[in-house]
Design an enzyme around this catalytic site. Sequence first.
Site, PDB file in Angstrom:
ATOM      1  N   LYS A  64       0.818  -1.192   0.000  1.00 58.56           N
ATOM      2  CA  LYS A  64       0.000   0.000   0.000  1.00 58.56           C
ATOM      3  C   LYS A  64       0.865   1.261   0.000  1.00 58.56           C
ATOM      4  O   LYS A  64       0.412   2.348  -0.313  1.00 58.56           O
ATOM      5  CB  LYS A  64      -0.868   0.022   1.273  1.00 58.56           C
ATOM      6  N   GLY A  65       2.087   1.100   0.436  1.00 55.45           N
ATOM      7  CA  GLY A  65       2.939   2.266   0.732  1.00 55.45           C
ATOM      8  C   GLY A  65       3.153   3.225  -0.411  1.00 55.45           C
ATOM      9  O   GLY A  65       3.392   4.416  -0.185  1.00 55.45           O
TER      10      GLY A  65
ATOM     11  N   GLU B  46       7.495   2.014  -6.548  1.00 55.72           N
ATOM     12  CA  GLU B  46       7.708   1.586  -5.159  1.00 55.72           C
ATOM     13  C   GLU B  46       7.938   2.787  -4.259  1.00 55.72           C
ATOM     14  O   GLU B  46       8.511   3.788  -4.688  1.00 55.72           O
ATOM     15  CB  GLU B  46       8.954   0.683  -5.082  1.00 55.72           C
ATOM     16  N   ASP B  47       7.511   2.666  -3.029  1.00 49.09           N
ATOM     17  CA  ASP B  47       7.843   3.683  -2.039  1.00 49.09           C
ATOM     18  C   ASP B  47       9.281   3.516  -1.562  1.00 49.09           C
ATOM     19  O   ASP B  47      10.047   4.463  -1.491  1.00 49.09           O
ATOM     20  CB  ASP B  47       6.872   3.627  -0.849  1.00 49.09           C
TER      21      ASP B  47
ATOM     22  N   ASP C   6      14.246  -1.990   0.003  1.00 46.83           N
ATOM     23  CA  ASP C   6      15.102  -2.280   1.152  1.00 46.83           C
ATOM     24  C   ASP C   6      16.028  -3.437   0.753  1.00 46.83           C
ATOM     25  O   ASP C   6      17.033  -3.229   0.087  1.00 46.83           O
ATOM     26  CB  ASP C   6      14.170  -2.620   2.319  1.00 46.83           C
TER      27      ASP C   6
ATOM     28  N   LYS D  73      17.394   1.911   0.086  1.00 47.70           N
ATOM     29  CA  LYS D  73      18.382   1.658   1.149  1.00 47.70           C
ATOM     30  C   LYS D  73      19.523   0.838   0.551  1.00 47.70           C
ATOM     31  O   LYS D  73      19.474  -0.397   0.550  1.00 47.70           O
ATOM     32  CB  LYS D  73      17.729   0.879   2.288  1.00 47.70           C
TER      33      LYS D  73
ATOM     34  N   PHE E  69      14.670   2.539   9.683  1.00 52.47           N
ATOM     35  CA  PHE E  69      13.241   2.431   9.413  1.00 52.47           C
ATOM     36  C   PHE E  69      12.620   3.824   9.340  1.00 52.47           C
ATOM     37  O   PHE E  69      12.810   4.642  10.224  1.00 52.47           O
ATOM     38  CB  PHE E  69      12.579   1.606  10.509  1.00 52.47           C
ATOM     39  N   VAL E  70      11.875   4.068   8.256  1.00 52.97           N
ATOM     40  CA  VAL E  70      11.221   5.367   8.105  1.00 52.97           C
ATOM     41  C   VAL E  70       9.716   5.194   7.923  1.00 52.97           C
ATOM     42  O   VAL E  70       9.245   4.122   7.555  1.00 52.97           O
ATOM     43  CB  VAL E  70      11.798   6.156   6.914  1.00 52.97           C
TER      44      VAL E  70
ATOM     45  N   ASP F 112       4.162   3.032   6.565  1.00 53.32           N
ATOM     46  CA  ASP F 112       3.532   2.875   7.872  1.00 53.32           C
ATOM     47  C   ASP F 112       4.380   2.070   8.845  1.00 53.32           C
ATOM     48  O   ASP F 112       5.359   1.426   8.466  1.00 53.32           O
ATOM     49  CB  ASP F 112       2.190   2.143   7.707  1.00 53.32           C
TER      50      ASP F 112
ATOM     51  N   ARG G  14       1.062   6.752   7.925  1.00 53.41           N
ATOM     52  CA  ARG G  14       1.038   6.905   6.463  1.00 53.41           C
ATOM     53  C   ARG G  14       0.672   8.321   6.052  1.00 53.41           C
ATOM     54  O   ARG G  14       1.066   8.809   5.009  1.00 53.41           O
ATOM     55  CB  ARG G  14      -0.034   5.985   5.850  1.00 53.41           C
TER      56      ARG G  14
END
Length: 170
Positions: A39-40, A94-95, A98, A126, A147-148, A154, A160
């Site tokens: 969902k990001g 993509e948001d 990683d 990242k 982690f952001v 979220d 979010r």
Amino acid sequence: MRVETVLTEEQIASRTRELAQQIQRAYAESRPLLLSVLKGSVFFLADLARELGSGYPIDFMAVASYDGTRSTRAVEIRLDVSTHIEGRDVLIVEDIVDSGLTLEYLLGVLKARGATSVRVVTLLFKSDAFQGRDRPDFIGFELPNEFVVGYGMDLNEEWRNLKFVGRLVP
Ligand code: 5GP
């Protein structure tokens, strides 16, 4: 819990504009399908699509990944596209990338379905955590391995809504 700003709303907006220009140049005549990974990435998709202009279809996929250890992580499709992929240029939106395992799985699926080309745009990357083969084609910002949240991203469905990207500080 407090949120400390990592990227401001203005930084995100101006970088998104630059990414849209890069994408327009890279595709020249064709209009790739913008494939948002839920969902990001929906906030980024909405802003990117508006910078790109007309003629870019959008679609969505949701995947779930199961954490065993990193190396045993499995990815599964939870929601599939409604678009026929064969013969299409696809741009995965993509948001954040990683480890890159989610992306590698999606690339495999889309290529197996006969996409003409599959490229990737991600707002955040990242690089230290990345274990995939190829870096995303279009990268907004490289981040250290932390982690952001915010701008669609979220922690247990919270944060979010933030218009910026931040780190959580206890
Ligand atoms: P990967 O498969 O590349 O390791 O993980 C990709 C997914 O993990 C992202 O699409 C996102 O859902 C989640 N993720 C990875 N890093 C972060 C982070 O720093 N913050 C949040 N909120 N999600 C992350």
